[in-house]
Design a protein around this motif. Structure first.
Motif, PDB file in Angstrom:
ATOM      1  N   ASP A   1     -64.948  46.282 -30.250  1.00  0.00           N
ATOM      2  CA  ASP A   1     -65.213  46.880 -28.894  1.00  0.00           C
ATOM      3  C   ASP A   1     -66.582  47.250 -28.463  1.00  0.00           C
ATOM      4  O   ASP A   1     -67.147  47.890 -29.347  1.00  0.00           O
ATOM      5  CB  ASP A   1     -64.344  48.256 -29.336  1.00  0.00           C
ATOM      6  CG  ASP A   1     -62.738  48.001 -30.051  1.00  0.00           C
ATOM      7  OD1 ASP A   1     -62.351  46.829 -29.788  1.00  0.00           O
ATOM      8  OD2 ASP A   1     -62.277  48.807 -30.482  1.00  0.00           O
TER       9      ASP A   1
ATOM     10  N   GLN B   1     -52.664  46.758 -37.468  1.00  0.00           N
ATOM     11  CA  GLN B   1     -53.170  45.551 -36.889  1.00  0.00           C
ATOM     12  C   GLN B   1     -53.774  44.725 -38.232  1.00  0.00           C
ATOM     13  O   GLN B   1     -54.475  43.708 -37.901  1.00  0.00           O
ATOM     14  CB  GLN B   1     -54.637  46.186 -36.187  1.00  0.00           C
ATOM     15  CG  GLN B   1     -54.012  46.895 -34.781  1.00  0.00           C
ATOM     16  CD  GLN B   1     -53.285  46.179 -33.897  1.00  0.00           C
ATOM     17  OE1 GLN B   1     -53.523  45.145 -33.525  1.00  0.00           O
ATOM     18  NE2 GLN B   1     -52.073  46.680 -33.706  1.00  0.00           N
TER      19      GLN B   1
ATOM     20  N   TYR C   1     -62.011  45.548 -25.357  1.00  0.00           N
ATOM     21  CA  TYR C   1     -61.700  44.899 -26.631  1.00  0.00           C
ATOM     22  C   TYR C   1     -61.966  43.488 -26.617  1.00  0.00           C
ATOM     23  O   TYR C   1     -61.470  42.643 -25.681  1.00  0.00           O
ATOM     24  CB  TYR C   1     -59.975  45.069 -26.394  1.00  0.00           C
ATOM     25  CG  TYR C   1     -59.579  46.761 -26.762  1.00  0.00           C
ATOM     26  CD1 TYR C   1     -59.868  47.329 -27.953  1.00  0.00           C
ATOM     27  CD2 TYR C   1     -59.570  47.250 -25.403  1.00  0.00           C
ATOM     28  CE1 TYR C   1     -59.413  48.865 -27.878  1.00  0.00           C
ATOM     29  CE2 TYR C   1     -59.185  48.641 -25.455  1.00  0.00           C
ATOM     30  CZ  TYR C   1     -59.067  49.418 -26.675  1.00  0.00           C
ATOM     31  OH  TYR C   1     -58.959  50.961 -26.624  1.00  0.00           O
TER      32      TYR C   1
ATOM     33  N   GLN D   1     -64.195  48.811 -41.476  1.00  0.00           N
ATOM     34  CA  GLN D   1     -64.730  49.064 -40.083  1.00  0.00           C
ATOM     35  C   GLN D   1     -65.995  49.618 -39.925  1.00  0.00           C
ATOM     36  O   GLN D   1     -66.660  50.266 -40.969  1.00  0.00           O
ATOM     37  CB  GLN D   1     -63.547  50.051 -39.666  1.00  0.00           C
ATOM     38  CG  GLN D   1     -62.314  49.622 -39.578  1.00  0.00           C
ATOM     39  CD  GLN D   1     -61.316  50.416 -39.230  1.00  0.00           C
ATOM     40  OE1 GLN D   1     -61.424  51.838 -39.465  1.00  0.00           O
ATOM     41  NE2 GLN D   1     -59.802  50.260 -39.008  1.00  0.00           N
TER      42      GLN D   1
ATOM     43  N   PHE E   1     -53.483  50.874 -34.755  1.00  0.00           N
ATOM     44  CA  PHE E   1     -53.778  51.059 -33.216  1.00  0.00           C
ATOM     45  C   PHE E   1     -52.598  51.943 -32.674  1.00  0.00           C
ATOM     46  O   PHE E   1     -51.742  50.913 -32.663  1.00  0.00           O
ATOM     47  CB  PHE E   1     -54.136  49.895 -32.632  1.00  0.00           C
ATOM     48  CG  PHE E   1     -54.624  49.928 -31.120  1.00  0.00           C
ATOM     49  CD1 PHE E   1     -55.869  50.799 -31.017  1.00  0.00           C
ATOM     50  CD2 PHE E   1     -53.937  49.545 -30.353  1.00  0.00           C
ATOM     51  CE1 PHE E   1     -56.179  50.609 -29.407  1.00  0.00           C
ATOM     52  CE2 PHE E   1     -54.112  49.594 -28.836  1.00  0.00           C
ATOM     53  CZ  PHE E   1     -55.461  50.329 -28.478  1.00  0.00           C
ATOM     54  N   ARG E   2     -52.555  53.030 -32.369  1.00  0.00           N
ATOM     55  CA  ARG E   2     -51.585  53.625 -31.679  1.00  0.00           C
ATOM     56  C   ARG E   2     -50.235  53.589 -32.859  1.00  0.00           C
ATOM     57  O   ARG E   2     -49.398  53.375 -31.867  1.00  0.00           O
ATOM     58  CB  ARG E   2     -51.440  53.203 -30.270  1.00  0.00           C
ATOM     59  CG  ARG E   2     -52.677  53.648 -29.542  1.00  0.00           C
ATOM     60  CD  ARG E   2     -52.716  53.066 -27.918  1.00  0.00           C
ATOM     61  NE  ARG E   2     -53.934  53.240 -27.417  1.00  0.00           N
ATOM     62  CZ  ARG E   2     -54.574  52.845 -26.320  1.00  0.00           C
ATOM     63  NH1 ARG E   2     -53.703  52.083 -25.610  1.00  0.00           N
ATOM     64  NH2 ARG E   2     -55.790  52.875 -25.875  1.00  0.00           N
TER      65      ARG E   2
ATOM     66  N   GLU F   1     -61.547  42.506 -34.490  1.00  0.00           N
ATOM     67  CA  GLU F   1     -61.803  42.973 -33.157  1.00  0.00           C
ATOM     68  C   GLU F   1     -62.904  43.446 -32.987  1.00  0.00           C
ATOM     69  O   GLU F   1     -63.728  44.222 -33.991  1.00  0.00           O
ATOM     70  CB  GLU F   1     -60.528  44.241 -33.301  1.00  0.00           C
ATOM     71  CG  GLU F   1     -60.645  45.169 -32.020  1.00  0.00           C
ATOM     72  CD  GLU F   1     -59.887  46.438 -31.847  1.00  0.00           C
ATOM     73  OE1 GLU F   1     -60.085  47.347 -31.473  1.00  0.00           O
ATOM     74  OE2 GLU F   1     -58.740  46.054 -32.414  1.00  0.00           O
TER      75      GLU F   1
ATOM     76  N   TYR G   1     -55.358  49.376 -40.727  1.00  0.00           N
ATOM     77  CA  TYR G   1     -55.911  49.690 -39.252  1.00  0.00           C
ATOM     78  C   TYR G   1     -54.715  49.806 -38.419  1.00  0.00           C
ATOM     79  O   TYR G   1     -54.058  48.925 -37.976  1.00  0.00           O
ATOM     80  CB  TYR G   1     -56.794  48.370 -38.851  1.00  0.00           C
ATOM     81  CG  TYR G   1     -57.134  48.711 -37.478  1.00  0.00           C
ATOM     82  CD1 TYR G   1     -57.418  49.906 -36.638  1.00  0.00           C
ATOM     83  CD2 TYR G   1     -57.479  47.482 -36.672  1.00  0.00           C
ATOM     84  CE1 TYR G   1     -57.471  49.941 -35.257  1.00  0.00           C
ATOM     85  CE2 TYR G   1     -57.698  47.370 -35.240  1.00  0.00           C
ATOM     86  CZ  TYR G   1     -57.820  48.789 -34.830  1.00  0.00           C
ATOM     87  OH  TYR G   1     -58.437  48.794 -33.331  1.00  0.00           O
TER      88      TYR G   1
ATOM     89  N   GLY H   1     -52.179  41.635 -35.502  1.00  0.00           N
ATOM     90  CA  GLY H   1     -53.367  41.996 -34.903  1.00  0.00           C
ATOM     91  C   GLY H   1     -54.314  41.019 -34.618  1.00  0.00           C
ATOM     92  O   GLY H   1     -55.223  41.193 -33.876  1.00  0.00           O
TER      93      GLY H   1
END
Length: 287
Positions: free
Chosen positions: A97, A55, A119, A63, A50-51, A95, A48, A87
């Protein structure tokens, strides 16, 4: 009595003809789609990111998400992933969202999307959650789809600079307890469907501006203050399944991330770069 029988027989004989006329488009009302639609997906991925930053400690990610949309353009959604290593924001291993927004059809080929992502890190420390509004403009031309976006998280404790470096974070000694900071992310995406194939080529580039330290739980949205992330890849779709292979990288070097260690490393042992180039493989099922 015979008269009424004849009328009844004539009516029965006439019904099939009337039904055929309606099914042929005579007077039958057109079908209408419901004003609310529900869609979702489930995915398994090799990491995973993130940008551009792992994470899940360079490990497997599971997911899933669901979106409820109204034909007015309003929508709400929920998306989640497991976490590990860097993460795990204050002890959370997940996480979650919450997403809400509005899509406006500007033309047949352009859409404006305005919304907010909240988040959440269930089970983590209290200061981990943060909100980030976003705006996206998407346009299509032929087989190509282009998207430009901006996401701005206003000043919040979760993304503040509480620690100057990883050593202070490891010792639990705040440099700036209660500090708040903001974060800005600009990005562009491109996707081109390859004619005659189920393949879509994809590219992404983004730039982050944020605080150059660690948040209240030894994490940060823009770990080194500002950096670039990018990716090149392709989707192959069959029915409701999409297989993706992408190469993802950032310009965060091991030297630049040195002051973030041990948090910013695989296994949080102070070695390895979790923002270095990697190949990501994923399989997504849409429903």
């Amino acid at each position: 009595m015979n008269y009424f029988r004849r009328v009844a027989v004539m009516a029965l004989l006439t019904l099939p003809c009337a039904a055929q006329a309606q099914s042929a488009g005579g007077t039958e009302a057109p079908e209408t789609s419901p004003p609310v639609s529900v869609s979702g997906s489930a995915a398994i991925a090799s990491d995973y990111l993130f940008r551009g930053v792992s994470q899940t400690d360079r490990e497997l990610a599971v997911q899933g998400g669901i979106t409820v949309a109204h034909d007015s353009g309003l929508y709400i959604g929920l998306w989640g992933s497991n976490l590990a290593g860097w993460g795990t924001f204050g002890g959370a291993n997940m996480e979650l969202d919450l997403i809400g927004g509005y899509k406006a059809q500007l033309s047949d080929s352009a859409t404006l999307d305005v919304g907010l992502t909240w988040y959440l890190y269930p089970g983590g420390a209290d200061e981990t959650d943060f909100a980030e509004p976003y705006v996206k403009l998407t346009g299509t031309t032929g087989p190509a789809t282009l998207t430009a976006g901006v996401a701005y998280a206003p000043k919040q404790q979760a993304i503040g600079k509480w620690y100057d470096d990883g050593a202070a974070a490891a010792a639990g000694l705040y440099d700036h307890p209660g500090a708040k900071d903001d974060n800005l992310y600009l990005w562009g995406d491109a996707a081109v469907a390859l004619a005659g194939t189920p393949v879509t080529a994809k590219a992404h580039i983004g730039h982050s501006w944020g605080q150059d330290g660690l948040g209240p739980n030894a994490t940060a949205v823009a770990p080194t203050g500002e950096y670039w992330d990018w990716s090149l890849g392709a989707d192959a779709t069959w029915r409701n399944l999409t297989f993706n292979v992408s190469y993802i990288d950032t310009d965060i070097s091991s030297r630049e991330a040195g002051y973030l260690r041990p948090s910013f490393s695989k296994g949080q042992d102070g070695t390895g770069n979790i923002a270095g180039g990697t190949v990501l493989v994923s399989l997504t099922a849409a429903f």
